[in-house]
Design an enzyme around this catalytic site. Structure first.
Site, short mmCIF file in Angstrom:
data_model
loop_
_atom_site.label_atom_id
_atom_site.label_comp_id
_atom_site.label_asym_id
_atom_site.label_seq_id
_atom_site.Cartn_x
_atom_site.Cartn_y
_atom_site.Cartn_z
N LYS A 65 13.34 57.99 18.75
CA LYS A 65 14.03 56.64 18.39
C LYS A 65 15.13 56.96 17.15
CE LYS A 65 11.34 52.57 16.55
NZ LYS A 65 10.02 51.96 15.58
N PHE A 84 8.34 38.00 4.13
CA PHE A 84 8.26 36.89 5.42
C PHE A 84 8.85 36.76 6.47
CE2 PHE A 84 7.31 36.63 0.69
CZ PHE A 84 5.97 36.85 1.16
N LEU A 85 9.55 37.41 6.95
CA LEU A 85 10.50 37.61 8.86
C LEU A 85 9.62 37.07 9.85
CD1 LEU A 85 10.58 40.82 10.03
CD2 LEU A 85 12.11 40.87 8.53
N ARG A 86 10.15 36.03 10.50
CA ARG A 86 9.53 35.98 11.98
C ARG A 86 10.52 37.34 12.61
NH1 ARG A 86 10.28 29.92 11.88
NH2 ARG A 86 12.21 31.27 11.02
N GLU A 87 9.85 37.45 14.04
CA GLU A 87 10.51 38.32 14.72
C GLU A 87 11.04 37.30 15.46
OE1 GLU A 87 8.30 40.68 17.06
OE2 GLU A 87 7.03 41.81 15.53
N ASN A 91 -0.11 34.52 5.92
CA ASN A 91 -0.49 34.47 7.18
C ASN A 91 -1.16 33.68 7.83
OD1 ASN A 91 2.26 35.76 7.35
ND2 ASN A 91 1.41 37.63 8.72
N ALA A 98 1.23 23.12 18.61
CA ALA A 98 -0.38 22.78 19.54
C ALA A 98 0.92 24.16 20.94
CB ALA A 98 -1.12 22.32 20.76
N CYS A 157 1.05 40.10 14.31
CA CYS A 157 0.81 40.24 13.02
C CYS A 157 -0.58 39.11 12.51
CB CYS A 157 2.04 38.81 11.96
SG CYS A 157 3.45 40.52 12.43
N ARG A 166 2.72 42.64 21.87
CA ARG A 166 1.88 42.85 21.36
C ARG A 166 0.83 41.92 20.71
NH1 ARG A 166 3.68 46.37 16.01
NH2 ARG A 166 5.70 45.10 16.40
C1 UGA Z 1 4.35 36.21 11.80
C2 UGA Z 1 5.24 35.35 9.87
O1 UGA Z 1 5.34 33.93 10.73
C3 UGA Z 1 5.82 35.79 9.22
O2 UGA Z 1 6.28 34.71 7.62
C4 UGA Z 1 5.69 36.58 8.68
O3 UGA Z 1 6.94 37.19 7.67
C5 UGA Z 1 5.14 37.51 10.26
O4 UGA Z 1 4.17 37.01 10.54
C6 UGA Z 1 4.62 39.58 9.57
O5 UGA Z 1 3.32 39.13 9.29
O6 UGA Z 1 5.48 40.24 9.43
P1 UGA Z 1 6.02 36.13 13.49
O7 UGA Z 1 4.30 36.88 13.79
O8 UGA Z 1 6.54 37.15 14.01
O9 UGA Z 1 6.45 36.27 12.33
O10 UGA Z 1 5.76 34.92 14.35
P2 UGA Z 1 5.67 33.58 14.15
O11 UGA Z 1 6.66 32.74 14.27
O12 UGA Z 1 5.13 33.01 12.76
O13 UGA Z 1 4.83 33.25 15.68
C7 UGA Z 1 3.11 33.69 15.39
C8 UGA Z 1 2.16 33.01 16.48
O14 UGA Z 1 2.28 32.20 16.49
C9 UGA Z 1 3.14 33.07 18.41
O15 UGA Z 1 2.56 33.63 18.92
C10 UGA Z 1 3.68 31.95 18.60
O16 UGA Z 1 3.63 31.33 19.61
C11 UGA Z 1 2.45 30.85 17.81
N1 UGA Z 1 3.36 29.87 16.91
C12 UGA Z 1 3.51 29.63 15.73
C13 UGA Z 1 2.76 28.51 18.10
O17 UGA Z 1 1.32 28.53 18.14
N2 UGA Z 1 2.21 27.30 17.41
C14 UGA Z 1 3.64 27.47 15.75
O18 UGA Z 1 4.06 26.08 15.54
C15 UGA Z 1 4.36 28.46 15.12
#
Ligand code: UGA
Length: 471
Positions: free
Chosen positions: A39, A155-158, A231, A275, A283, A350
């Site tokens: 990597k 708190f970032l989202r992927e 989370n 939904a 996460c 994942r």
């Molecule tokens: C999440 C948190 O949103 C971030 O703030 C946090 O930093 C991150 O985990 C972490 O701990 O590193 P992430 O897992 O990248 O981020 O993605 P999200 O956008 O939160 O989505 C998580 C899951 O929830 C996905 O499967 C998404 O499709 C689902 N989701 C999200 C829903 O089903 N409905 C929603 O309204 C939002």
């Protein structure tokens, strides 16, 4: 901007790599450390191992200038004032977070410390982890005055990680010493002062120089808890709306209208009320389990989180039943699948609910033709291509002659399909949408049978359906 700080970021996964690129972007000198030599080589040679908007641009801008990559943690520690630990904290068999990578990194850092360092937890860790890191470092003979432990959760989202980092709602710094707190505040000063947003090359987003992100200073334990509790709360919102969606289906209401109405209440807020087929990713599933474990260990009843998990599991099963209700049997059916990643905008698979559903379709004897804009290569490692499973390069190829099309991740392009083309590409115009990307009425008008989540099923007119299905 403020005085540059020399930073090491240990771990070049989604959090570590994005943090390293963004620290460089706001003016610091960063050494990104990973024990995976392959990597490191890829990163040094200009490759970007993950799919993230803006990340290639930032790495190109700062590689060899403000960011370097190495596997030498000892030298990185010695050359840095602040060391962020951003290694994985996977789920162990008990549900607790497995902290062995954090432990190993802390020991190695301890063996390399020669002057004052701030060691920062960036990975998601349970409360008290800072205490363990302190003990590990002291056990290795490092005097108290040579280090501080702090917590700076991310708190970032992927998928939107870079924008989330640079335009965050808040920066949380948990520190017990003034010295550590102020060094970490200096790192974020280009964001908190608004100076970064004045730069012509600044990544655009919601913050600007008049509205910079706030910085919250807390105890280290509170910072650790803020991350886990945030989370878990977001996961709870999703499970909540999914159950509300099931009620909507039972009474013939539309969950999209309900969540819009709920979200207009500023105390509730509109986000994370979509939904779907249940939350996934690296996460939420692991953090909800880990937070529940923490509560259990402390003798606190947090069975609410168990409900959140159970509802999430149930949601995937319900979706599968919905597919069954539309197709009756699965054996030999050709099913197009859009989306393999755990959500749109990322190549991460994942704990992806989409993959769970694909695996179940295959177990039931269907032939799956899948398309994902970024996650196919990763998915192939888990479900290799075979006579029954193929991967294609565009959404219409997945729909080609299919008995039905399933939408499983919310990639933007899946909501912008050419419906006319889709209609004549499919064998039967059946779309089962796990992400509510289309308006049911519009889909019926276009001649589809359309099933989504938390909304009544919409069928094409009976005559048209019979005309297409019966010989
Ligand atoms: C999440 C948190 O949103 C971030 O703030 C946090 O930093 C991150 O985990 C972490 O701990 O590193 P992430 O897992 O990248 O981020 O993605 P999200 O956008 O939160 O989505 C998580 C899951 O929830 C996905 O499967 C998404 O499709 C689902 N989701 C999200 C829903 O089903 N409905 C929603 O309204 C939002």
């Amino acid at each position: 901007m403020s005085q540059p700080v020399s930073i090491a970021v240990v771990g070049s996964g989604y959090v570590g790599l994005v943090a390293a690129a963004c620290f460089a972007e706001i003016g610091h000198r960063v050494i990104c450390v990973d024990n995976d030599e392959t990597k490191v080589k890829v990163l040094r040679e200009g490759g970007v191992p993950i799919h993230e908007d803006y990340l290639p641009e930032l790495l190109n801008r700062h590689r060899e200038n403000k960011v370097e990559f190495t596997s030498d943690l000892r030298s990185a520690t010695q050359r840095s004032q602040v060391i962020f630990i951003a290694v994985g904290t996977p789920q162990s068999k008990t549900g607790s977070a497995d902290l062995s990578y954090v432990d190993a990194v802390a020991s190695e850092i301890a063996r390399s410390i020669d002057d004052y360092k701030v060691i920062v937890e960036k990975s998601t860790v349970p409360v008290y982890t800072n205490e363990w890191i302190r003990r590990v470092i002291e056990r290795n003979g490092v005097p108290k005055e040579l280090f501080d432990i702090a917590s700076n959760p991310e708190f970032l989202r992927e998928g939107t990680a870079v924008v989330d980092f640079l335009h965050t709602d808040r920066i949380v710094i948990g520190a017990e010493s003034e010295r550590a707190g102020s060094l970490l505040s200096t790192i974020y000063e280009p964001l908190t002062s608004g100076a970064y947003y004045r730069l012509p090359q600044a990544v655009p987003g919601t913050c600007d120089e008049k509205c910079p992100p706030p910085l919250l200073l807390t105890s280290t334990k509170a910072a650790e808890l803020i991350k886990h509790a945030s989370n878990a709360f977001l996961a709870m919102k999703i499970s909540f709306i999914n159950v509300v969606g099931n009620i909507c289906e039972a009474v013939g209401a539309d969950v999209e209208q309900v969540s819009r109405g709920m979200g207009m209440d500023s105390r509730i807020g509109p986000k994370f009320l979509r939904a779907g087929i249940g939350y996934g990713g690296s996460c939420f599933p692991k953090d909800v389990a880990a937070f529940r474990y923490v509560a259990e260990q402390l003798g606190v009843d947090f069975s609410l989180l168990k409900e959140v998990e159970e509802i999430n599991e149930e949601q995937k099963k319900r979706f599968f039943l919905k597919v069954r209700s539309a197709l009756w049997t699965f054996g030999g059916k050709r099913i197009g699948v859009l989306g393999l990643s755990f959500k749109g905008g990322t190549d991460d698979i994942r704990d992806s609910p989409a993959l769970d559903i694909v695996e179940q379709l295959l177990r039931e004897g269907s032939n799956v033709i899948a398309y994902d804009p970024a996650a196919s290569e990763r998915a192939k490692e888990v479900i290799p291509p075979s006579r029954h499973m193929s991967y294609v390069d565009d959404p219409y190829a997945a729909a080609e002659d299919a008995d039905a099309l399933l939408i499983l991740s919310d990639w933007q392009e899946f909501g912008e399909l050419d419906l006319e083309k889709l209609h004549y590409t499919l064998r039967y115009p059946i779309v089962i949408d796990g992400r509510n990307l289309y308006d049911p009425l519009q889909m019926v008008e276009r001649g589809f049978t359309y099933l989504s989540v938390g909304r009544s099923a919409s069928h094409q007119t009976r005559d048209a359906a019979l005309g297409q299905r019966l010989p």
